[in-house]
Design a protein around this motif. Structure first.
Motif, PDB file in Angstrom:
ATOM      1  N   LEU B  10     -36.349  13.773 -11.151  1.00 44.05           N
ATOM      2  CA  LEU B  10     -35.573  12.898 -10.283  1.00 44.05           C
ATOM      3  C   LEU B  10     -34.935  11.779 -11.107  1.00 44.05           C
ATOM      4  N   ILE B  11     -35.723  11.211 -12.014  1.00 42.78           N
ATOM      5  CA  ILE B  11     -35.196  10.113 -12.834  1.00 42.78           C
ATOM      6  C   ILE B  11     -34.064  10.622 -13.728  1.00 42.78           C
ATOM      7  N   TYR B  12     -34.274  11.767 -14.352  1.00 44.19           N
ATOM      8  CA  TYR B  12     -33.223  12.364 -15.179  1.00 44.19           C
ATOM      9  C   TYR B  12     -31.959  12.581 -14.353  1.00 44.19           C
ATOM     10  N   ALA B  13     -32.120  13.183 -13.168  1.00 43.72           N
ATOM     11  CA  ALA B  13     -30.973  13.537 -12.340  1.00 43.72           C
ATOM     12  C   ALA B  13     -30.177  12.292 -11.968  1.00 43.72           C
ATOM     13  N   LEU B  14     -30.909  11.254 -11.516  1.00 37.58           N
ATOM     14  CA  LEU B  14     -30.217  10.033 -11.093  1.00 37.58           C
ATOM     15  C   LEU B  14     -29.560   9.347 -12.286  1.00 37.58           C
ATOM     16  N   GLY B  15     -30.245   9.385 -13.432  1.00 44.97           N
ATOM     17  CA  GLY B  15     -29.700   8.762 -14.647  1.00 44.97           C
ATOM     18  C   GLY B  15     -28.433   9.477 -15.086  1.00 44.97           C
ATOM     19  N   LEU B  16     -28.490  10.805 -15.067  1.00 45.70           N
ATOM     20  CA  LEU B  16     -27.346  11.629 -15.485  1.00 45.70           C
ATOM     21  C   LEU B  16     -26.143  11.311 -14.592  1.00 45.70           C
ATOM     22  N   ILE B  21     -20.757   9.772 -13.901  1.00 43.92           N
ATOM     23  CA  ILE B  21     -19.754   9.227 -12.983  1.00 43.92           C
ATOM     24  C   ILE B  21     -19.235   7.905 -13.529  1.00 43.92           C
ATOM     25  N   GLY B  22     -20.137   7.101 -14.038  1.00 39.24           N
ATOM     26  CA  GLY B  22     -19.729   5.799 -14.578  1.00 39.24           C
ATOM     27  C   GLY B  22     -18.708   5.970 -15.688  1.00 39.24           C
ATOM     28  N   LEU B  23     -19.014   6.883 -16.633  1.00 37.26           N
ATOM     29  CA  LEU B  23     -18.118   7.069 -17.766  1.00 37.26           C
ATOM     30  C   LEU B  23     -16.770   7.633 -17.332  1.00 37.26           C
ATOM     31  N   SER B  24     -16.819   8.714 -16.520  1.00 34.89           N
ATOM     32  CA  SER B  24     -15.557   9.367 -16.189  1.00 34.89           C
ATOM     33  C   SER B  24     -14.696   8.443 -15.341  1.00 34.89           C
ATOM     34  N   SER B  25     -15.341   7.658 -14.446  1.00 35.01           N
ATOM     35  CA  SER B  25     -14.520   6.777 -13.612  1.00 35.01           C
ATOM     36  C   SER B  25     -13.960   5.622 -14.439  1.00 35.01           C
ATOM     37  N   VAL B  43     -13.281  -0.001  -5.818  1.00 34.65           N
ATOM     38  CA  VAL B  43     -14.011   1.186  -5.336  1.00 34.65           C
ATOM     39  C   VAL B  43     -14.977   1.680  -6.407  1.00 34.65           C
ATOM     40  N   ILE B  44     -14.464   1.758  -7.670  1.00 36.95           N
ATOM     41  CA  ILE B  44     -15.314   2.285  -8.755  1.00 36.95           C
ATOM     42  C   ILE B  44     -16.512   1.356  -8.990  1.00 36.95           C
ATOM     43  N   ALA B  45     -16.250   0.052  -9.001  1.00 31.26           N
ATOM     44  CA  ALA B  45     -17.350  -0.903  -9.222  1.00 31.26           C
ATOM     45  C   ALA B  45     -18.370  -0.782  -8.103  1.00 31.26           C
ATOM     46  N   ALA B  46     -17.857  -0.736  -6.857  1.00 28.95           N
ATOM     47  CA  ALA B  46     -18.779  -0.666  -5.716  1.00 28.95           C
ATOM     48  C   ALA B  46     -19.604   0.615  -5.776  1.00 28.95           C
ATOM     49  N   PHE B  47     -18.945   1.732  -6.113  1.00 29.25           N
ATOM     50  CA  PHE B  47     -19.677   3.000  -6.119  1.00 29.25           C
ATOM     51  C   PHE B  47     -20.716   3.023  -7.249  1.00 29.25           C
ATOM     52  N   SER B  51     -24.633   3.471  -6.852  1.00 32.79           N
ATOM     53  CA  SER B  51     -25.393   4.528  -7.534  1.00 32.79           C
ATOM     54  C   SER B  51     -26.652   3.958  -8.194  1.00 32.79           C
ATOM     55  N   VAL B  52     -26.479   2.789  -8.833  1.00 39.58           N
ATOM     56  CA  VAL B  52     -27.641   2.174  -9.498  1.00 39.58           C
ATOM     57  C   VAL B  52     -28.684   1.776  -8.465  1.00 39.58           C
ATOM     58  N   LEU B  53     -28.229   1.095  -7.393  1.00 39.86           N
ATOM     59  CA  LEU B  53     -29.153   0.654  -6.347  1.00 39.86           C
ATOM     60  C   LEU B  53     -29.866   1.860  -5.728  1.00 39.86           C
TER      61      LEU B  53
END
Lengths: 223, 736
Positions: B10-16, B21-25, B43-47, B51-53
Motif C-alpha cells: 500500500l505504501i509503495y502504491a501510494l508513493g508511486l 502524477i506529481g512529476l508528469s503534471s 488544479v495540479i497543486a490541489a490534486f 494525493s499526499v493527504l
C-alpha cells in the motif's frame, strides 16, 4: 588424600542417602576399612535421614540422585547445600549434564557408582576437609563443558582434565604430559576452585574458596 | 508476512502514485501549452496536496470513505480538462490521462474487487465527459483508452491478488514448519522422558551387580536376595516400558510415598499410558504434593485420576489454606512454573485453582494425538511465486501487443517509411514473449539464451523506430517505444532491481537517441517524458514486486528447508531411540539369570567367577545406558560386545559433542581401540570425548602392545605403558 586432614581433626562422620541396600552395605564396608575409619552415623532410602538426628550431625552427606523413577533429586540436593551440608553426589547417572548441574547447585563433588570403589572414601575425606576433589567422570564433564558460563581454563588445565578422565591414573597423565603428579593434582584442584567461583552463592563455594586461599592453591588475585 | 506485505505494498502504491502524477503534471505545467496556466497550476497543486493527504490518511486509518473522496477528486481533474489540457495530436498522453492510469493501477492495493470495478468505470466515464467538454473535436478522445484503462486495472488487480496469494502460501509454509518443530520437540521430550525412566529401572539392577562385582558381599545374604528379587521386578517392568507403555497408578503411589502427605485415592485399578506421559504425571504429582506439605498447612490431599479417551487427567486437591492466584508472584508458589513447563514439554497442560481458605486444586492433563505428518506442503515449491508472476506478465504483454499495439500499428500504416519492419518487430516481440512462455511452461530457466534474446529485443526496437517517419516518432504510431519494454521485463525478471532498471532505461534511451537524431518528433518533450514515465514506472513496479516475491520465496524456502531438517533429525532420533530401547530390552536376557541366581541363593556372591560375571554385566548395562551418540559408536559396539563375550568388563563413558567426521578419520580414530579390545583381558576402560575441534578415543587395558602407526588425516595416536596395561589414545584435531 589424607594430607588434607588436619592431625587433630576428629573422625569423619557420614550419612548415606540411598534406597539401594546393596550400595549402602558396600559404602558402609568401605568406610569401615578406611584409614582413619569414617563413621557412618545413619543411612536410609530418603533424604529425611540426613535431616534428622543422628544423620543431621554428619560431616558429609553421600547422596544418591536417583531416589525413585521420577528423575534426579536436584531439589533435595539444593536444600541440603543451602543448609550448609557438604554433599558428595553418588549416582548411577554418568552424563555430563547431571554432573554439571549437581556442581552448579553446589554439590561438593560428583561421583558415579562405578568410581565408588576407588574414589568414594577419598571424596568423603576431602569433603570433610573442604578440599577440592575431582574424580574422573567429573573431570570429563568439566573438560567437555561448552556452556557459555563455564569458567576460563588454561590449555594445560583443559588437557589434564581430559587425560585424567580417559586414563583414571594420575601417574599415566603425568607421564603422558611430562609433568609431575603434583602438578596434575594442583591443576585439577584449581579447576574445581574456578568452578566454585563461577557457581551459585552457596556455603560449599565459600568453604572451598576459603580453604584454597588458606592452602595457597589460589591467591586473592585469582578471584 | 501477509499483513506486513500488504501494508508495504500500500505504501509503495501510494508513493508511486504521488511521484508519477506529481512529476508528469509538473513537467506538463512547465513545458506543455495549457489553456489557462493559472487554473491548471491551482488544479495540479490541489490534486498533489490531496494525493499526499490521502496517502497519509489511508496508511493511518484505512477508512472506507477515503477512496470515495479520492474518486471524486480524480473526477474533478477529469472535468477540469478544459482549463488544464490543450488538445494536441502530437502530445501523446496528457498528464490527466497518466494520472487516471496511475490511480487505477494503484487502486487494487486500496479497494476491494466491486469497489475497484465501480471506481474504474466511474473514472473512465467521467474522463470521457471531461475530454468531450474540453475538446468537442475529439483529439483527446482515444477510442482504445476506455478498454485499456479497464484492462490495466484488471491486470494490476491480478498482480495484487497474486502477491497476496504468495504471501499467504508463504505464511502457511512458515506456520507449518513451526508446527513441525514443536511436534518434534514434544516427541523428543517424550522420548527423553522414556529413556530416563528406562535407565532408572535398569540402574537398580546395575548397582546391585556393580557392588557384587566389586566384592563387598562376602557370601549369601538375605538382603542381597531380596534386592535381587526387586531388581528382577524392575527389569520386568522395564520390558513394558520398552514397549513405550507403563501403568500410571503404581508410579503415582510411589511418588506420593516420598512425601509426608496422606493421600486418599480415587483412581482406576490400572491405567496404562505412554511411559513418558506416566513419568511426567508422576513427577507432577510429587511436586504438587511436596507443595501441599510445605505451603497448604494440611497433610491430607485427594488424588483423582480420570481417563477420557486418549486424555488423562490427574487432580491433586487439598483443603488447606489456599492462596490468591493473582495476588502473588506465581514463581513464588514454586510448583506453578515447573509444573506448567514440565507438562507443556510433553504436550500436556497444568492448571492451578486456588482460593484463600478453600484449598488448592492442581489439574494435570497429558495425552494427545501425535500430530499428523505433512500434507503435500512440499509440492508448494517456493519458486512458484515467481513463476506465477511471470505468467501474469506474459499474459499482460501478449494482451498489450495484440489488443493495443496491433490495432494501432495497422491503423497508422501511413506513419511508417516502410511497413515490413513494423511487422517484423511486432512478430519478433510476440515470439520472444512466446519463448519465455514456453520456458516457463516447461519450468526451465532461460540460462544462456537470456542475453541473445535481450539483444534481439534491442535490435527489434531499433528497427521499428528507424522505420517510423520522423514526424510520428514517439507518438501513438510509435507503439514499440514503450511496449518493447514488456518483453524486456519478462527477460529481466530474475535480475536485481538496479540491473533491471538499467537495462530497461537503456532501451528507452536508445529509442530517444534515435528520435533525437531524426531531428523531429511527434511528441512534445513534456508529452514524451510523461508517456515514458507512466509505462516505465509500471514496468519498474513489476521489478519491485518480483524482488519482494523473491524475498518471500527465500524465507519460505528457508522454512521448508528447516522443516526438512527437523524431519530428518526426528527420524534419526526416533531410530536411535528404538535401537536403544531394543538393546536395553535384550540386556534383560543376560542380567536376569545372574539376578535370579543371586535371588535364589543359587549363585554365591563371594565366588570369584560370580563376581567377575557381575562386574562384566554391570559394565555392560552402564555402557548401554551411556551410549547416546549411537551413530558414531556403532562401529565400536561390535568389538566391545566381542570383548565382553571373552569375559572382559568394558567400562564405557563418553562426554561432549561430536562434530561430523569423514569416514577415514573415524576409521583412524577407532582402529587402535578395536585392536586393543581384541586382545584385552580383565578390565578395560573405553572412553570418548568430543568438543567442537577435537575428538579423542581412548582405551586403557591389559592387552598386546599396539604396533606404531603413523599420524594421518589429522589423527594423532599415542601409547603410554603402565606395567602390563597400556593407555592407547587416538586424537583428531580439527582445522584450527
Amino acid at each position: 588424600m589424607n594430607l588434607f586432614r588436619r592431625p587433630e581433626a576428629p573422625d569423619v562422620t557420614a550419612v548415606i542417602v540411598d534406597d539401594h541396600p546393596v550400595v549402602v552395605a558396600g559404602v558402609r564396608a568401605w568406610c569401615a576399612l578406611a584409614d582413619p575409619p569414617i563413621r557412618v552415623v545413619a543411612a536410609g532410602p530418603t533424604v529425611a535421614v540426613a535431616w534428622t538426628d543422628p544423620g543431621a550431625q554428619a560431616d558429609v552427606v553421600v547422596l544418591d540422585l536417583q531416589l525413585d523413577a521420577t528423575g534426579p533429586a536436584f531439589g533435595d540436593l539444593k536444600r541440603l547445600v543451602d543448609a550448609g551440608r557438604q554433599v558428595v553426589v553418588y549416582t548411577m547417572r554418568a552424563d555430563r549434564e547431571t554432573a554439571l548441574t549437581a556442581l552448579d547447585i553446589g554439590a561438593f563433588t560428583f561421583l558415579t557408582k562405578a568410581e565408588g570403589e576407588d574414589h568414594l572414601i577419598a571424596a568423603i575425606q576431602a569433603a570433610a576437609a573442604s578440599a577440592p576433589y575431582v574424580p574422573p567422570t567429573l573431570s570429563g564433564a568439566f573438560g567437555t563443558d561448552e556452556r557459555s558460563h563455564r569458567p576460563r581454563l588454561s590449555p594445560r588445565e583443559q588437557q589434564v582434565l581430559i587425560e585424567w578422565f580417559h586414563s583414571e591414573s594420575k601417574e599415566m597423565v603425568a607421564r603422558r604430559l611430562t609433568i609431575t603428579v603434583h602438578r596434575v593434582n594442583s591443576c585439577l584442584e584449581r579447576v574445581r576452585i574456578k568452578y566454585a567461583n563461577v557457581g551459585r552463592e552457596a556455603p560449599t563455594k565459600a568453604a572451598l574458596v576459603a580453604r584454597a586461599l588458606q592452602d595457597g592453591l589460589i591467591t586473592t588475585d585469582d578471584l | 508476512m501477509e499483513q506486513r506485505l500488504l501494508q508495504q505494498g500500500l505504501i509503495y502504491a501510494l508513493g508511486l502514485r504521488i511521484v508519477v502524477i506529481g512529476l508528469s503534471s509538473s513537467v506538463s505545467l512547465a513545458l506543455a501549452p495549457m489553456p489557462d496556466r493559472a487554473i491548471a497550476a491551482l488544479v495540479i497543486a490541489a490534486f498533489t496536496a490531496w494525493s499526499v493527504l490521502y496517502a497519509v490518511l489511508m496508511v493511518r486509518t484505512r477508512s472506507k470513505a477515503l477512496p470515495v473522496a479520492d474518486v471524486a477528486a480524480v473526477c474533478a481533474i477529469c472535468l477540469t480538462q478544459i482549463w488544464t489540457v490543450t488538445p494536441d495530436p502530437r502530445a501523446g498522453a496528457t498528464w490527466v490521462l497518466i494520472a487516471i492510469n496511475m490511480v487505477v493501477i494503484t487502486y487494487p492495493w486500496q479497494l476491494g474487487r466491486p469497489a475497484l470495478a465501480g471506481a474504474t468505470l466511474t473514472i473512465i466515464a467521467v474522463y470521457y465527459v471531461g475530454a468531450t467538454i474540453a475538446d468537442p473535436g475529439g483529439w483527446l478522445v482515444d477510442k482504445t483508452l476506455g478498454p485499456w484503462t479497464a484492462a490495466e486495472a484488471a491486470l494490476s488487480w491480478g498482480l495484487y491478488r497474486f502477491v497476496r496469494r504468495g504471501a499467504r502460501t508463504s505464511d502457511r509454509i512458515i506456520a507449518r514448519a513451526a508446527e513441525l518443530r514443536r511436534a518434534a520437540e514434544i516427541a523428543g521430550a517424550r522420548r527423553a522422558g522414556e529413556r530416563e525412566y528406562l535407565a532408572a529401572l535398569h540402574d537398580t539392577a546395575a548397582a546391585t551387580l556393580l557392588m557384587v562385582g566389586s566384592g563387598i558381599v562376602a557370601g549369601r545374604e538375605p538382603w542381597l536376595s531380596a534386592q535381587a528379587r526387586r531388581d528382577l521386578q524392575e527389569i520386568h517392568r522395564s520390558e513394558d516400558a520398552a514397549q513405550g507403555a507403563t501403568d500410571l497408578i503404581p508410579l503415582l503411589r510411589e511418588a506420593a510415598g516420598h512425601t509426608q502427605v496422606r493421600v486418599s485415592w480415587r483412581t482406576p485399578e490400572v491405567l496404562v499410558l505412554p511411559s513418558a506421559d506416566a513419568v511426567s504425571l508422576s513427577r507432577g504429582v510429587r511436586e504438587a504434593l511436596t507443595n501441599v506439605a510445605r505451603h497448604a498447612g494440611t497433610d491430607r490431599a485427594e488424588i483423582r485420576v480420570r481417563a477420557d479417551g486418549a486424555l488423562v487427567t490427574v487432580e491433586i486437591a487439598d483443603e488447606g489454606r489456599g492462596f490468591q492466584i493473582n495476588s502473588i508472584n506465581p514463581q513464588r508458589y514454586g510448583v506453578t512454573r515447573s509444573l506448567i513447563e514440565r507438562m507443556t514439554r510433553i504436550g500436556g497442560r497444568a492448571r492451578i485453582d486456588s482460593t484463600p481458605g478453600h484449598g488448592t486444586t492442581v489439574t494435570l492433563t497429558a495425552g494427545h494425538d501425535t500430530p499428523a505428518e505433512d500434507s503435500g506442503d512440499r509440492e508448494v515449491i517456493a519458486t512458484s511465486f515467481q513463476r506465477g508472476l511471470r505468467w501474469a506478465v506474459i499474459v499482460m504483454s501478449l494482451a498489450i501487443l495484440t489488443l493495443l499495439d496491433l490495432p494501432r500499428m495497422l491503423a497508422s500504416r501511413a506513419s511508417y517509411e516502410q511497413f515490413w519492419p513494423q511487422l517484423v518487430t511486432w512478430s519478433g516481440l510476440v515470439a520472444v514473449v512466446l519463448v519465455v512462455a514456453a520456458a516457463t511452461w516447461r519450468d526451465r530457466p532461460l540460462g544462456r539464451w537470456r542475453t541473445p534474446l535481450i539483444v534481439l529485443v534491442f535490435a527489434l526496437a531499433a528497427l521499428a523506430t528507424w522505420s517510423v517517419r520522423p514526424e510520428y516518432l514517439l507518438g501513438p504510431a510509435h507503439w514499440s517505444e514503450g511496449d518493447a519494454g514488456w518483453p524486456l521485463v519478462l527477460l529481466m525478471m530474475g535480475a536485481r532491481v538496479p540491473v533491471f532498471a538499467v537495462v530497461l532505461l537503456a532501451q528507452y534511451l536508445m529509442t530517444f537517441g534515435q528520435a533525437a537524431l531524426a531531428w523531429d518528433a511527434a511528441l512534445s518533450v513534456a508529452g514524451a517524458i510523461s508517456a515514458t514515465w507512466a509505462v516505465l514506472t509500471y514496468q519498474l513496479a513489476i521489478a519491485m514486486i518480483a524482488a519482494v516475491l523473491r524475498g518471500m520465496a527465500a524465507s519460505s524456502a528457508r522454512a521448508l528447508h528447516a522443516a526438512e531438517r527437523e524431519r530428518t533429525a526426528e527420524a534419526v532420533d526416533r531410530h536411535l531411540h528404538e535401537d536403544r530401547t531394543g538393546r536395553l530390552a535384550a540386556l534383560a536376557a543376560t542380567a536376569v539369570p545372574l539376578l535370579e541366581g543371586l535371588a535364589s541363593g543359587g549363585l554365591d556372591p563371594g565366588d570369584e567367577s560370580v563376581r567377575s560375571a557381575c562386574e562384566a554385566e554391570a559394565a555392560r548395562m552402564r555402557r548401554l545406558m551411556a551410549e547416546d551418540t549411537g551413530l558414531f559408536f556403532h562401529e565400536l559396539r561390535a568389538c566391545v560386545e566381542e570383548a565382553e563375550r571373552n569375559g572382559v568388563a568394558v567400562s564405557f563413558t563418553e562426554f561432549g559433542t561430536f562434530p561430523a567426521l569423514t569416514p577415514p578419520v573415524r576409521r583412524r580414530l577407532i582402529e587402535p581401540a578395536i585392536a586393543a579390545l581384541a586382545t584385552a583381558q580383565g578390565r578395560a576402560r573405553l572412553s570418548v570425548t568430543g568438543t567442537r575441534e577435537t575428538v579423542t578415543v581412548s582405551v586403557v587395558a591389559a592387552c598386546l602392545q599396539p604396533p606404531p602407526a603413523p599420524d594421518r588425516d589429522g589423527v594423532r595416536r599415542s601409547t603410554v605403558a603402565d606395567g602390563d596395561r597400556f593407555w592407547i589414545q587416538a586424537t583428531w584435531q580439527g582445522d584450527q
